[in-house]
Design a protein around this motif. Structure first.
Motif, PDB file in Angstrom:
ATOM      1  N   PHE A  44       0.742  -1.090   0.126  1.00  0.00           N
ATOM      2  CA  PHE A  44      -0.139   0.100  -0.036  1.00  0.00           C
ATOM      3  C   PHE A  44       0.898   1.178  -0.047  1.00  0.00           C
ATOM      4  O   PHE A  44       0.657   2.246  -0.894  1.00  0.00           O
ATOM      5  CB  PHE A  44      -0.953   0.019   1.250  1.00  0.00           C
ATOM      6  CG  PHE A  44      -1.748   1.290   1.317  1.00  0.00           C
ATOM      7  CD1 PHE A  44      -2.828   1.527   0.677  1.00  0.00           C
ATOM      8  CD2 PHE A  44      -1.416   2.333   2.512  1.00  0.00           C
ATOM      9  CE1 PHE A  44      -3.576   2.865   0.624  1.00  0.00           C
ATOM     10  CE2 PHE A  44      -1.991   3.590   2.430  1.00  0.00           C
ATOM     11  CZ  PHE A  44      -3.177   3.752   1.671  1.00  0.00           C
ATOM     12  N   HIS A  48      -0.242   3.407  -3.214  1.00  0.00           N
ATOM     13  CA  HIS A  48      -1.476   4.287  -2.976  1.00  0.00           C
ATOM     14  C   HIS A  48      -1.617   5.722  -3.603  1.00  0.00           C
ATOM     15  O   HIS A  48      -2.433   6.153  -3.825  1.00  0.00           O
ATOM     16  CB  HIS A  48      -1.658   4.470  -1.286  1.00  0.00           C
ATOM     17  CG  HIS A  48      -0.758   5.446  -0.801  1.00  0.00           C
ATOM     18  ND1 HIS A  48       0.388   5.254  -0.314  1.00  0.00           N
ATOM     19  CD2 HIS A  48      -1.086   6.711  -0.080  1.00  0.00           C
ATOM     20  CE1 HIS A  48       0.913   6.249   0.348  1.00  0.00           C
ATOM     21  NE2 HIS A  48      -0.055   7.095   0.460  1.00  0.00           N
ATOM     22  N   GLY A  62      -6.730   7.248  -6.377  1.00  0.00           N
ATOM     23  CA  GLY A  62      -6.784   6.121  -5.657  1.00  0.00           C
ATOM     24  C   GLY A  62      -7.189   4.924  -6.312  1.00  0.00           C
ATOM     25  O   GLY A  62      -6.631   3.778  -6.536  1.00  0.00           O
ATOM     26  N   ALA A  65      -4.440   4.028  -8.742  1.00  0.00           N
ATOM     27  CA  ALA A  65      -3.401   3.276  -8.090  1.00  0.00           C
ATOM     28  C   ALA A  65      -3.863   1.961  -7.865  1.00  0.00           C
ATOM     29  O   ALA A  65      -2.945   1.048  -8.164  1.00  0.00           O
ATOM     30  CB  ALA A  65      -3.257   3.911  -6.742  1.00  0.00           C
ATOM     31  N   CYS A  92      -5.962   1.030  -1.520  1.00  0.00           N
ATOM     32  CA  CYS A  92      -5.623   2.083  -2.599  1.00  0.00           C
ATOM     33  C   CYS A  92      -6.941   2.787  -3.209  1.00  0.00           C
ATOM     34  O   CYS A  92      -6.909   4.030  -3.190  1.00  0.00           O
ATOM     35  CB  CYS A  92      -4.857   1.167  -3.792  1.00  0.00           C
ATOM     36  SG  CYS A  92      -3.134   0.812  -3.241  1.00  0.00           S
TER      37      CYS A  92
END
Length: 160
Positions: A44, A48, A62, A65, A92
Motif C-alpha cells: 500500500f 497508494h 486512488g 493506483a 488503494c
C-alpha cells in the motif's frame, strides 16, 4: 517496483518518496497492534499515491493506483493471493473516499496514510482515524503539543 516511479511525482515534498517511507513506517508501527497484514501494508505504501497526476486535488488517484497494482500483479511483479490482493486493491482505491471498512488491514493502511497529515499542516484527528491505535496516536499527538510539522520524528519516537 521501479514501475511505481513512472509518472510519479516522487520528488514531491507532499506525495513523494518521503511520504511513501513514512506511510510504510506508520503502517508497520500499527500492524502488530491491529493485526494487519504487513505485506499488504508495505505494498500500500508503494502504490497508494503512485498514480497521482500532481500534488493537487486528484480524486481519482486512488482508483488509478488500485488498477496499477492489479496490472503489476498480473505482470507477476509481486505475489499476493486473491484475498490479500483484494485488501490492497480496496485500500488503494478507497483511501481518500472512505473513513473505515472494518477490515484491520485496509483500515491500518488508511491510518498509515492519515498519520502523515502533519506534512501538509493538518493536526491529527482521532475521529478521522480508522483504527483504535491510529486514534490513540492522534489523541496523544494533540496532548503532546508537538508541532504538526514535527510529526514525522515524533511518530518515529513512539513505542506502542
Amino acid at each position: 517496483m521501479e514501475y511505481a516511479f513512472e509518472n510519479r511525482i516522487y520528488e514531491s515534498d507532499i506525495h513523494g518518496i518521503e511520504h511513501w517511507h513514512q506511510v510504510e513506517f506508520n503502517g508497520l508501527l500499527l500492524a502488530p497492534k491491529t493485526g494487519a497484514d504487513m505485506d499488504v501494508v508495505r505494498l500500500f505504501a508503494i502504490f497508494h499515491d503512485c498514480r497521482r497526476l500532481d500534488d493537487g486535488h486528484d480524486v481519482e488517484h486512488g482508483p488509478r493506483a488500485a488498477e496499477f497494482a492489479k496490472l503489476c500483479r498480473e505482470q507477476k511483479l509481486f505475489e499476493l493471493d486473491d484475498e490479500r490482493f483484494q485488501k490492497l486493491y480496496d485500500a488503494c482505491k478507497l483511501h481518500t473516499s472512505m473513513h473505515r471498512t472494518g477490515d484491520p488491514t485496509v483500515d491500518t493502511c488508511f491510518d498509515a496514510d492519515r498519520l502523515d497529515l502533519g506534512r501538509v499542516g493538518f493536526k491529527l484527528d482521532p475521529k478521522k482515524m480508522a483504527t483504535e491505535w491510529g486514534a490513540k496516536i492522534a489523541r496523544k499527538s494533540l496532548t503532546s503539543g508537538v508541532s504538526v510539522f514535527r510529526m514525522r520524528p515524533w511518530i518515529r519516537s513512539l513505542e506502542l
